[in-house]
Design a protein around this motif. Structure first.
Motif, mmCIF file in Angstrom:
data_model
loop_
_atom_site.group_PDB
_atom_site.id
_atom_site.type_symbol
_atom_site.label_atom_id
_atom_site.label_comp_id
_atom_site.label_asym_id
_atom_site.label_seq_id
_atom_site.Cartn_x
_atom_site.Cartn_y
_atom_site.Cartn_z
ATOM 1 N N GLY A 1 -20.108 19.447 21.292
ATOM 2 C CA GLY A 1 -20.227 19.324 19.844
ATOM 3 C C GLY A 1 -19.692 20.557 19.135
ATOM 4 N N LEU A 2 -19.613 20.471 17.819
ATOM 5 C CA LEU A 2 -19.159 21.568 16.961
ATOM 6 C C LEU A 2 -20.275 21.940 15.998
ATOM 7 N N SER B 1 -26.608 24.307 13.827
ATOM 8 C CA SER B 1 -26.606 24.002 12.395
ATOM 9 C C SER B 1 -25.195 23.677 11.934
ATOM 10 N N GLY B 2 -25.121 22.900 10.891
ATOM 11 C CA GLY B 2 -23.833 22.561 10.306
ATOM 12 C C GLY B 2 -23.014 21.593 11.130
ATOM 13 N N GLU B 3 -23.643 20.901 12.075
ATOM 14 C CA GLU B 3 -22.908 19.904 12.847
ATOM 15 C C GLU B 3 -22.511 18.785 11.886
ATOM 16 N N GLY C 1 -16.837 10.118 11.020
ATOM 17 C CA GLY C 1 -16.760 9.608 12.384
ATOM 18 C C GLY C 1 -17.063 10.643 13.451
ATOM 19 N N TYR C 2 -17.640 11.783 13.062
ATOM 20 C CA TYR C 2 -17.972 12.813 14.047
ATOM 21 C C TYR C 2 -18.996 12.292 15.044
ATOM 22 N N MET D 1 -16.243 25.210 10.884
ATOM 23 C CA MET D 1 -16.692 25.067 12.270
ATOM 24 C C MET D 1 -16.433 26.382 12.996
ATOM 25 N N LEU D 2 -17.488 26.980 13.543
ATOM 26 C CA LEU D 2 -17.385 28.284 14.189
ATOM 27 C C LEU D 2 -17.566 28.238 15.700
#
Length: 142
Positions: A25-26, A42-44, A49-50, A97-98
């Protein structure tokens, strides 16, 4: 090599068996900590469509499988197949995205966070169908 192939440490709580898949995941965590769990992710993204991408753990580490094993100077590692996240053009862009991470569940926070790694730079996938191809490797070194 045994530890990598078996799911890191099978006698530890939560590692009594190797899951059929792990999921890439991101997320946007500003910093990564060894004690992080899926709750800290956090922030996923939730639009466009993720979905976390399944990577099968059922292989032997041979070429053509979801994880391929190799030995590099002083280390053993498993490298994942290339996983491509593509925004399907609906919903907001995926901004900032980090990191990428491996977890034991396809959604939510009930599973285990196996590892996280920072991306080389912050990534945004616009809602114009942009994509990001990634691989992750997990290794042991001397």
């Amino acid at each position: 090599q045994y530890l990598l192939a078996r799911g890191l440490a099978t006698a530890l709580v939560g590692f009594t068996s190797t899951p059929a898949n792990v999921y890439l995941g991101l997320d946007t965590r500003a910093s990564l900590a060894e004690a992080d769990t899926l709750v800290q992710v956090s922030g996923e993204p939730t639009t466009g469509g993720y979905a976390r991408i399944a990577i099968s753990t059922g292989g032997t580490g041979a070429a053509g499988q979801d994880f391929v094993s190799s030995q590099v100077t002083g280390a053993y590692r498993l490298t994942s197949k290339t996983c491509t996240f593509t925004h399907n053009t609906s919903g907001a862009s995926w901004t900032g995205m980090l990191n990428m991470f491996l977890g034991t569940v396809s959604t939510g926070t009930s599973g285990l966070l196996l590892c996280s790694v920072a991306l080389s730079t912050s990534r945004t996938l616009a809602n114009t169908g942009e994509s990001l191809a990634t691989t992750i490797y997990v290794g042991l070194s001397e």
